[in-house]
Design a protein around this motif. Structure first.
Motif, PDB file in Angstrom:
ATOM      1  N   CYS A   1       0.835  -1.204   0.000  1.00 26.19           N
ATOM      2  CA  CYS A   1       0.000   0.000   0.000  1.00 26.19           C
ATOM      3  C   CYS A   1       0.870   1.254   0.000  1.00 26.19           C
ATOM      4  CB  CYS A   1      -0.924  -0.023   1.220  1.00 26.19           C
ATOM      5  SG  CYS A   1      -2.028   1.392   1.351  1.00 26.19           S
ATOM      6  N   ALA A   2       1.954   1.243   0.786  1.00 24.39           N
ATOM      7  CA  ALA A   2       2.868   2.394   0.824  1.00 24.39           C
ATOM      8  C   ALA A   2       3.518   2.620  -0.532  1.00 24.39           C
ATOM      9  CB  ALA A   2       3.937   2.177   1.898  1.00 24.39           C
ATOM     10  N   ASN A   3       3.861   1.533  -1.225  1.00 23.57           N
ATOM     11  CA  ASN A   3       4.436   1.653  -2.568  1.00 23.57           C
ATOM     12  C   ASN A   3       3.469   2.352  -3.529  1.00 23.57           C
ATOM     13  OD1 ASN A   3       7.139   0.693  -2.886  1.00 23.57           O
ATOM     14  ND2 ASN A   3       6.428  -1.367  -2.443  1.00 23.57           N
ATOM     15  N   MET A   4       2.216   1.924  -3.506  1.00 23.92           N
ATOM     16  CA  MET A   4       1.226   2.500  -4.421  1.00 23.92           C
ATOM     17  C   MET A   4       0.955   3.966  -4.107  1.00 23.92           C
ATOM     18  SD  MET A   4      -1.666  -0.398  -5.243  1.00 23.92           S
ATOM     19  CE  MET A   4      -2.036  -0.792  -3.534  1.00 23.92           C
ATOM     20  N   THR A   5       0.697   4.261  -2.839  1.00 25.47           N
ATOM     21  CA  THR A   5       0.322   5.637  -2.489  1.00 25.47           C
ATOM     22  C   THR A   5       1.501   6.604  -2.622  1.00 25.47           C
ATOM     23  OG1 THR A   5       0.680   5.056  -0.149  1.00 25.47           O
ATOM     24  CG2 THR A   5      -1.572   4.970  -0.975  1.00 25.47           C
ATOM     25  N   TYR A   6       2.737   6.103  -2.455  1.00 24.71           N
ATOM     26  CA  TYR A   6       3.894   6.967  -2.713  1.00 24.71           C
ATOM     27  C   TYR A   6       3.978   7.296  -4.203  1.00 24.71           C
ATOM     28  CZ  TYR A   6       8.679   8.613  -3.178  1.00 24.71           C
ATOM     29  OH  TYR A   6       9.779   9.376  -3.487  1.00 24.71           O
ATOM     30  N   ARG A   7       3.713   6.299  -5.031  1.00 24.74           N
ATOM     31  CA  ARG A   7       3.734   6.524  -6.477  1.00 24.74           C
ATOM     32  C   ARG A   7       2.639   7.510  -6.904  1.00 24.74           C
ATOM     33  NH1 ARG A   7       3.300   1.549  -7.758  1.00 24.74           N
ATOM     34  NH2 ARG A   7       1.154   1.429  -8.515  1.00 24.74           N
TER      35      ARG A   7
ATOM     36  N   LYS B   1     -23.369   5.172 -11.151  1.00 22.56           N
ATOM     37  CA  LYS B   1     -22.840   6.448 -11.615  1.00 22.56           C
ATOM     38  C   LYS B   1     -21.350   6.530 -11.286  1.00 22.56           C
ATOM     39  CE  LYS B   1     -27.086   9.024 -10.481  1.00 22.56           C
ATOM     40  NZ  LYS B   1     -27.743   8.032  -9.610  1.00 22.56           N
ATOM     41  N   ARG B   2     -20.663   7.339 -12.052  1.00 24.33           N
ATOM     42  CA  ARG B   2     -19.246   7.543 -11.771  1.00 24.33           C
ATOM     43  C   ARG B   2     -19.105   8.349 -10.480  1.00 24.33           C
ATOM     44  NH1 ARG B   2     -14.879  10.597 -15.766  1.00 24.33           N
ATOM     45  NH2 ARG B   2     -13.017  10.181 -14.506  1.00 24.33           N
ATOM     46  N   PRO B   3     -18.410   7.825  -9.479  1.00 28.15           N
ATOM     47  CA  PRO B   3     -18.252   8.583  -8.228  1.00 28.15           C
ATOM     48  C   PRO B   3     -17.171   9.654  -8.371  1.00 28.15           C
ATOM     49  CG  PRO B   3     -17.132   6.480  -8.055  1.00 28.15           C
ATOM     50  CD  PRO B   3     -17.804   6.482  -9.397  1.00 28.15           C
ATOM     51  N   PHE B   4     -17.255  10.647  -7.505  1.00 28.97           N
ATOM     52  CA  PHE B   4     -16.202  11.651  -7.462  1.00 28.97           C
ATOM     53  C   PHE B   4     -14.924  11.018  -6.904  1.00 28.97           C
ATOM     54  CE2 PHE B   4     -19.870  14.508  -7.539  1.00 28.97           C
ATOM     55  CZ  PHE B   4     -19.447  15.447  -8.472  1.00 28.97           C
ATOM     56  N   SER B   5     -13.801  11.442  -7.455  1.00 29.85           N
ATOM     57  CA  SER B   5     -12.508  10.906  -7.018  1.00 29.85           C
ATOM     58  C   SER B   5     -12.183  11.391  -5.613  1.00 29.85           C
ATOM     59  CB  SER B   5     -11.414  11.346  -7.992  1.00 29.85           C
ATOM     60  OG  SER B   5     -10.152  10.954  -7.536  1.00 29.85           O
ATOM     61  N   GLU B   6     -11.702  10.456  -4.774  1.00 28.98           N
ATOM     62  CA  GLU B   6     -11.313  10.784  -3.402  1.00 28.98           C
ATOM     63  C   GLU B   6      -9.893  10.288  -3.139  1.00 28.98           C
ATOM     64  OE1 GLU B   6     -14.033   9.303  -0.559  1.00 28.98           O
ATOM     65  OE2 GLU B   6     -15.790  10.303  -1.405  1.00 28.98           O
ATOM     66  N   PRO B   7      -8.986  11.177  -2.739  1.00 29.20           N
ATOM     67  CA  PRO B   7      -7.615  10.735  -2.433  1.00 29.20           C
ATOM     68  C   PRO B   7      -7.561   9.955  -1.128  1.00 29.20           C
ATOM     69  CG  PRO B   7      -7.864  13.061  -1.947  1.00 29.20           C
ATOM     70  CD  PRO B   7      -9.154  12.631  -2.574  1.00 29.20           C
ATOM     71  N   SER B   8      -6.668   8.986  -1.052  1.00 30.98           N
ATOM     72  CA  SER B   8      -6.500   8.179   0.167  1.00 30.98           C
ATOM     73  C   SER B   8      -5.040   7.786   0.301  1.00 30.98           C
ATOM     74  CB  SER B   8      -7.365   6.917   0.122  1.00 30.98           C
ATOM     75  OG  SER B   8      -8.736   7.236   0.173  1.00 30.98           O
ATOM     76  N   ALA B   9      -4.599   7.659   1.553  1.00 30.61           N
ATOM     77  CA  ALA B   9      -3.241   7.214   1.839  1.00 30.61           C
ATOM     78  C   ALA B   9      -3.189   5.745   2.237  1.00 30.61           C
ATOM     79  CB  ALA B   9      -2.629   8.074   2.943  1.00 30.61           C
ATOM     80  N   SER B  10      -4.360   5.139   2.556  1.00 26.00           N
ATOM     81  CA  SER B  10      -4.413   3.740   2.998  1.00 26.00           C
ATOM     82  C   SER B  10      -5.867   3.291   2.937  1.00 26.00           C
ATOM     83  CB  SER B  10      -3.868   3.599   4.426  1.00 26.00           C
ATOM     84  OG  SER B  10      -4.722   4.264   5.337  1.00 26.00           O
ATOM     85  N   ILE B  11      -6.123   2.061   3.379  1.00 31.75           N
ATOM     86  CA  ILE B  11      -7.502   1.576   3.425  1.00 31.75           C
ATOM     87  C   ILE B  11      -8.196   2.006   4.710  1.00 31.75           C
ATOM     88  CG2 ILE B  11      -6.992  -0.370   1.922  1.00 31.75           C
ATOM     89  CD1 ILE B  11      -6.993  -2.192   4.357  1.00 31.75           C
ATOM     90  N   GLY B  12      -7.522   2.823   5.502  1.00 30.20           N
ATOM     91  CA  GLY B  12      -8.152   3.472   6.646  1.00 30.20           C
ATOM     92  C   GLY B  12      -8.474   2.534   7.789  1.00 30.20           C
ATOM     93  N   VAL B  13      -9.684   2.693   8.333  1.00 31.78           N
ATOM     94  CA  VAL B  13     -10.076   1.951   9.528  1.00 31.78           C
ATOM     95  C   VAL B  13     -10.189   0.454   9.246  1.00 31.78           C
ATOM     96  CG1 VAL B  13     -12.568   2.169   9.133  1.00 31.78           C
ATOM     97  CG2 VAL B  13     -11.708   2.003  11.471  1.00 31.78           C
ATOM     98  N   TRP B  14     -10.292   0.076   7.978  1.00 32.42           N
ATOM     99  CA  TRP B  14     -10.399  -1.352   7.655  1.00 32.42           C
ATOM    100  C   TRP B  14      -9.107  -2.099   7.950  1.00 32.42           C
ATOM    101  CZ3 TRP B  14     -14.904  -3.481   7.229  1.00 32.42           C
ATOM    102  CH2 TRP B  14     -15.988  -2.708   6.830  1.00 32.42           C
TER     103      TRP B  14
END
Length: 549
Positions: free
Chosen positions: A154-160, A431-444
């Motif tokens: 996840c860190a690899n992807m979000t850093y990219r 419908k196409r959702p609005f894009s939301e930035p994330s750094a991880s999968i959060g509370v999951w």
């Protein structure tokens, strides 16, 4: 809002709308003009206020048909065993949805070792339902390692993607939040204010008792299921025919269907209650909703398995119930979440095309057709249900798969089809959702780690109940219990040591982040030096002016 062809006439303009705003009927022109000015001024609170008041019915971005077609061709239209185009998914849907599909892909591949070990284990070792110590031991290590390795991926992807160090922005009040208008002391803006004590009263006096009542009802339904199991077993023992042997699976199938129905009904009730609690921020709303739903789903899905394993101590019934619950829930989820909505959407698309053919006009109505078609699509409510399904699947595999080693294999087969059905759902059903930035999968991430801890305790208890271990302590059960508890504590300690020893970020990411921080500090120092040099140059001039005066 009634949409007309004149409103979407593209024959005289090359303008292509990106976002559709549907207004309620009979909206005044002054309101439309006010909303237009707020949008031009990039004031997001205008749309939020109108959503809360019901003047704006919905806001959604249109699909980019050309980009969507390219994404579909590389994603799911050609069924093949391949990696997903995660970066392309991120470019079209945003980081939050891309992270879900990345986690789904990773979790599916992480299940393969369990499936590979479980298949021969099931075929060659599983005659007496007791030889599960080795498989349970492997389960303990597997459930810990995969979550730690995921953090690194996840860190690899979000850093990219540039979101790894994303700071949490100050959240605006959610659309459903209401209260007395006042001035926010932090932002200085006028917005609804609602006393915190009223929210706490609603949570502890209404929501909490309701959740407890639902949990009691779930346990009551569970006991009815066991009564059905006793009835089916008695009927089979009396007759011994083939149809009664098939009847033995009917109570588990009925119970699995009832569990899915109860989960969905409770979800609606939990959403209503959480909305009624009137949380100001969307993050607070989501956290309270996730807590309510996870507690109920965990008890509703796993209580019967714990009861069979540790009260009835019937490993044959546990294996049968686990297999039935897992397979039935997977089939129902595929039908309800993807196949049924896709079929309904296809029917709606046919109706829209017929209406368009009935309109005899020279106007290019392609855009009109797209707006009307997407306006009636379902709204994607986020990744909550998708993560919840994976969370429950992880529970079935990590908690009790040692008594049914095929659980991981069925989970892998389900997830390979889940990738394609979820992709179809995102591209053609919602419908196409609005894009939301994330750094991880959060509370999951925390939810999965909590389930991993529970799996350690569960598998240690199952190992302690096995005939092989009991044969070592034929007389002293107290010693056996103490040793099992000691081993369980040692494994939990090992689990946390592994979590600490395996860095959340790969070494090369840590180096790049450290270099970035160093460069930021150096740039700040240079800026301060320039400012100091400028001030020193200006001081002699000012002193010269003072002498002249």
């Amino acid at each position: 809002m009634k949409v007309t062809l004149s409103a979407l006439n593209t024959s005289e303009s090359s303008f292509t709308p990106l976002v559709v705003i549907e207004l309620a009927q009979d909206v005044k022109e002054e309101t439309k003009e006010w909303l237009k000015n707020r949008i031009i001024a990039e004031k997001e609170d205008g749309v939020r206020r109108l959503l809360t008041s019901g003047i704006v019915i919905q806001v959604f971005p249109l699909h980019d048909n050309e980009a969507l077609k390219k994404l579909e061709d590389s994603w799911y239209t050609r069924f093949a065993l391949k990696y997903q185009p995660i970066d392309s998914i991120r470019g079209y849907f945003g980081e939050t949805i891309a992270l879900y599909f990345g986690f789904l892909e990773y979790f599916t591949f992480a299940l393969i070792p369990m499936a590979v070990i479980g298949l021969p284990y099931y075929l060659f070792v599983w005659e007496d339902y007791d030889k599960y110590v080795i498989f349970a031991s492997f389960n303990l290590i597997w459930s810990t390692v995969i979550l730690e390795v995921w953090k690194r991926g996840c860190a690899n992807m979000t850093y990219r993607w540039g979101t790894l160090l994303m700071k949490r922005k100050f959240e605006e009040p959610r659309p459903g939040f209401h209260g007395v208008l006042g001035i926010n002391p932090i932002t200085g803006k006028e917005e609804p204010l609602y006393p915190s004590y009223k929210r706490q009263l609603r949570i502890y006096l209404v929501s909490l008792p309701f959740v407890c009542l639902c949990l009691y009802f779930s346990l009551y339904v569970m006991m009815i299921y066991f009564d059905l199991e006793v009835w089916a077993l008695g009927l089979h023992e009396n007759s011994g025919s083939e149809w009664t042997s098939v009847l033995l699976y009917v109570p588990s199938i009925i119970y699995a269907i009832v569990i899915e129905i109860m989960n969905r009904l409770y979800r609606y009730a939990a959403e209503f209650l959480t909305s009624w609690e009137n949380h100001r921020l969307e993050s607070a709303y989501q956290n309270h909703l996730i807590l309510k739903v996870l507690v109920f789903n965990f008890l509703n899905c796993f209580a019967s398995l714990f009861y069979i394993a540790f009260v009835l101590k019937d490993m044959k019934l546990l294996r049968q119930s686990l297999a039935t619950l897992l397979i039935t829930s997977q089939i129902l989820n595929q039908i309800v979440e993807s196949l049924l909505p896709y079929w309904l959407q296809r029917k709606h698309g046919v109706r829209v095309k017929r209406k368009m053919q009935a309109l005899k006009t020279d106007t290019d109505a392609t855009l009109y057709e797209q707006v009307i078609l997407e306006k009636e699509m379902g709204t994607y409510l986020g990744t909550f249900d998708d993560y919840l399904e994976l969370f429950l699947q992880f529970g079935y595999v990590s908690l009790f798969s040692c008594v049914y080693p095929l659980a991981a294999a069925f989970a892998v087969l389900n997830n390979f089809t889940e990738v394609n059905s979820d992709a179809l759902k995102m591209c053609r059903v919602f419908k196409r959702p609005f894009s939301e930035p994330s750094a991880s999968i959060g509370v999951w991430q925390l939810a999965f780690e909590t389930m991993s801890v529970i799996s350690v305790v569960t598998n240690c208890a199952l190992i302690g109940m096995s005939p092989q271990v009991n044969a070592i302590f034929p007389e002293s059960k107290a010693d056996l219990i103490l040793i099992v508890v000691a081993v369980e504590h040692a494994l939990l300690a090992l689990k946390f040591i592994l979590a600490f020893a395996i860095p959340d970020k790969p070494r090369h990411i840590q180096v790049k982040l450290a270099r970035l921080e160093f460069e930021s500090v150096e740039a700040l120092k240079q800026q301060q030096m320039k400012l100091m040099t400028k001030n020193l140059k200006e001081e002699p001039k000012e002193s010269g002016k003072e002498k002249a005066t």
